[in-house]
Scaffold this motif. Sequence first.
Motif, PDB file in Angstrom:
ATOM      1  N   THR A   1      -4.684   7.639   0.907  1.00 50.46           N
ATOM      2  CA  THR A   1      -5.401   8.828   1.371  1.00 50.46           C
ATOM      3  C   THR A   1      -6.202   9.455   0.226  1.00 50.46           C
ATOM      4  O   THR A   1      -7.364   9.821   0.405  1.00 50.46           O
ATOM      5  CB  THR A   1      -4.404   9.867   1.942  1.00 50.46           C
ATOM      6  N   ASP A   2      -5.578   9.562  -0.944  1.00 57.18           N
ATOM      7  CA  ASP A   2      -6.281  10.136  -2.106  1.00 57.18           C
ATOM      8  C   ASP A   2      -7.517   9.314  -2.446  1.00 57.18           C
ATOM      9  O   ASP A   2      -8.591   9.863  -2.695  1.00 57.18           O
ATOM     10  CB  ASP A   2      -5.362  10.161  -3.342  1.00 57.18           C
ATOM     11  N   ALA A   3      -7.354   7.996  -2.465  1.00 57.23           N
ATOM     12  CA  ALA A   3      -8.462   7.105  -2.805  1.00 57.23           C
ATOM     13  C   ALA A   3      -9.580   7.243  -1.765  1.00 57.23           C
ATOM     14  O   ALA A   3     -10.760   7.302  -2.107  1.00 57.23           O
ATOM     15  CB  ALA A   3      -7.979   5.653  -2.856  1.00 57.23           C
TER      16      ALA A   3
ATOM     17  N   ILE B   1       0.853  -1.192   0.000  1.00 57.95           N
ATOM     18  CA  ILE B   1       0.000   0.000   0.000  1.00 57.95           C
ATOM     19  C   ILE B   1       0.892   1.246   0.000  1.00 57.95           C
ATOM     20  O   ILE B   1       1.823   1.358   0.788  1.00 57.95           O
ATOM     21  CB  ILE B   1      -0.883   0.042   1.272  1.00 57.95           C
ATOM     22  N   VAL B   2       0.584   2.173  -0.911  1.00 57.71           N
ATOM     23  CA  VAL B   2       1.279   3.458  -0.917  1.00 57.71           C
ATOM     24  C   VAL B   2       0.406   4.446  -0.125  1.00 57.71           C
ATOM     25  O   VAL B   2      -0.700   4.759  -0.552  1.00 57.71           O
ATOM     26  CB  VAL B   2       1.485   3.966  -2.364  1.00 57.71           C
ATOM     27  N   PRO B   3       0.890   4.899   1.054  1.00 57.93           N
ATOM     28  CA  PRO B   3       0.041   5.695   1.929  1.00 57.93           C
ATOM     29  C   PRO B   3      -0.602   6.923   1.261  1.00 57.93           C
ATOM     30  O   PRO B   3      -1.792   7.167   1.455  1.00 57.93           O
ATOM     31  CB  PRO B   3       0.986   6.114   3.060  1.00 57.93           C
ATOM     32  N   ASP B   4       0.146   7.658   0.453  1.00 55.93           N
ATOM     33  CA  ASP B   4      -0.419   8.851  -0.202  1.00 55.93           C
ATOM     34  C   ASP B   4      -1.582   8.498  -1.125  1.00 55.93           C
ATOM     35  O   ASP B   4      -2.592   9.193  -1.162  1.00 55.93           O
ATOM     36  CB  ASP B   4       0.654   9.570  -1.035  1.00 55.93           C
ATOM     37  N   LEU B   5      -1.410   7.418  -1.869  1.00 56.14           N
ATOM     38  CA  LEU B   5      -2.468   6.984  -2.785  1.00 56.14           C
ATOM     39  C   LEU B   5      -3.683   6.491  -2.011  1.00 56.14           C
ATOM     40  O   LEU B   5      -4.822   6.658  -2.433  1.00 56.14           O
ATOM     41  CB  LEU B   5      -1.975   5.846  -3.684  1.00 56.14           C
TER      42      LEU B   5
ATOM     43  N   ASP C   1     -17.499  12.913   5.562  1.00 54.21           N
ATOM     44  CA  ASP C   1     -16.560  13.908   6.107  1.00 54.21           C
ATOM     45  C   ASP C   1     -15.447  13.255   6.927  1.00 54.21           C
ATOM     46  O   ASP C   1     -14.749  13.930   7.679  1.00 54.21           O
ATOM     47  CB  ASP C   1     -17.320  14.900   7.014  1.00 54.21           C
ATOM     48  N   ALA C   2     -15.338  11.957   6.803  1.00 52.37           N
ATOM     49  CA  ALA C   2     -14.378  11.245   7.654  1.00 52.37           C
ATOM     50  C   ALA C   2     -12.940  11.481   7.195  1.00 52.37           C
ATOM     51  O   ALA C   2     -12.680  11.775   6.028  1.00 52.37           O
ATOM     52  CB  ALA C   2     -14.677   9.747   7.619  1.00 52.37           C
ATOM     53  N   GLU C   3     -12.011  11.379   8.155  1.00 50.32           N
ATOM     54  CA  GLU C   3     -10.592  11.416   7.778  1.00 50.32           C
ATOM     55  C   GLU C   3     -10.002  10.021   7.995  1.00 50.32           C
ATOM     56  O   GLU C   3     -10.497   9.236   8.801  1.00 50.32           O
ATOM     57  CB  GLU C   3      -9.833  12.472   8.588  1.00 50.32           C
ATOM     58  N   LEU C   4      -8.943   9.765   7.252  1.00 52.79           N
ATOM     59  CA  LEU C   4      -8.258   8.475   7.375  1.00 52.79           C
ATOM     60  C   LEU C   4      -6.962   8.673   8.145  1.00 52.79           C
ATOM     61  O   LEU C   4      -6.154   9.518   7.792  1.00 52.79           O
ATOM     62  CB  LEU C   4      -7.946   7.918   5.977  1.00 52.79           C
TER      63      LEU C   4
END
Lengths: 218, 125
Positions: free
Chosen positions: B45-47, B39-43, B60-63
């Motif tokens: 988050t974007d997904a 897993i690429v963390p930045d991708l 409205d959730a954050e990961l």
Amino acid sequence: MQEVRTILLSKSVFEDNDREADVLRERLREKGVCLVNVMSSPGSGKTTLLVSLIRRLSERYRVGVMEADIDSDVDAVTVARETGCRSVQLHTDGMCHLDAGMTEQGLRELGDGLDIIFLENVGNLVCPAEYDTGANFNVVILSVPEGTDKPLKYPLVFENSDLVIVSKIDALPYFDFDIEECKSYVGKRNGAVEVIPVSAKTGENMEALENWFINKLN
Amino acid sequence: MHELGIIVKVLDEVDEVAAEYKAQKILKVTMEVGEVSTIVPDLFTDAFDWAKKKTRFAQDAELEMIIIEGRTYCENCGETYRTTEHGKKCPYCGSHETYLLTGDQVIIKDIAAVFDDEGQPSINE
């Protein structure tokens, strides 16, 4: 009044799929059906190789094939036309891999009475490795033009495989591909795996590949 | 590329849990992601930020991601070492008889959600 609470899940993303895959594998074993999951990059020559292999195996066994693609049915049509074997096309609807649920659906469509079923996974070395399809054997195809270093770059797919086929060896004179070096990279990832170099085009060493499957099926 | 496929599954799962627990909305999803899980963390988050718009409770959730270090155990000498630095080969004895202890997991750890503590029917659009 509102309050914020935390719900604990501690659940692996792959948990449901792994369970489904184990159930499917057991059921196939009971039925005496061997499911082979074939993984590779796009353009490694999967379909050509399968056509050549299925022609050989069809003399002894009842062979079926499931072609997974994001969209389109060119592979299923090609394989059915070239080999006369039963084939179905699975669409992943944009997903980059197959999971056990999709595989099961495909098997139902394909029907009973087969000895060996090849599942041609989506052409991709990353995602299919993460999802257990429920297959009895995982096979990776690595083609000569792709280069020797793929086992280092995509370790998981090689770690989870039972056989690595190096395809397009008829192209060896034109590429800097060292089979022994490739074998050592694969061995670093997975010491137990066998590496069989073949050319589906010239037929070179296809008999060794055929024998690998005959041994597994006996 | 398969970050999106995984995130869609995660969001389906947390949406289901939120409905089951009668939550009003999800504020945060916390996941444990292994260093060698692919897993690429930045991708990821974007997904997540793209796919959450289609959910019922997680719009409205954050990961939050907790990255778990990859550790490999050597069966030959009994040492453990950092997987990303040395791969399959043990740096202590050179053996390849090693296996991954931890670092390939992708786990939904927990979700923080808003509840109506009066037990009133929750308002869901």
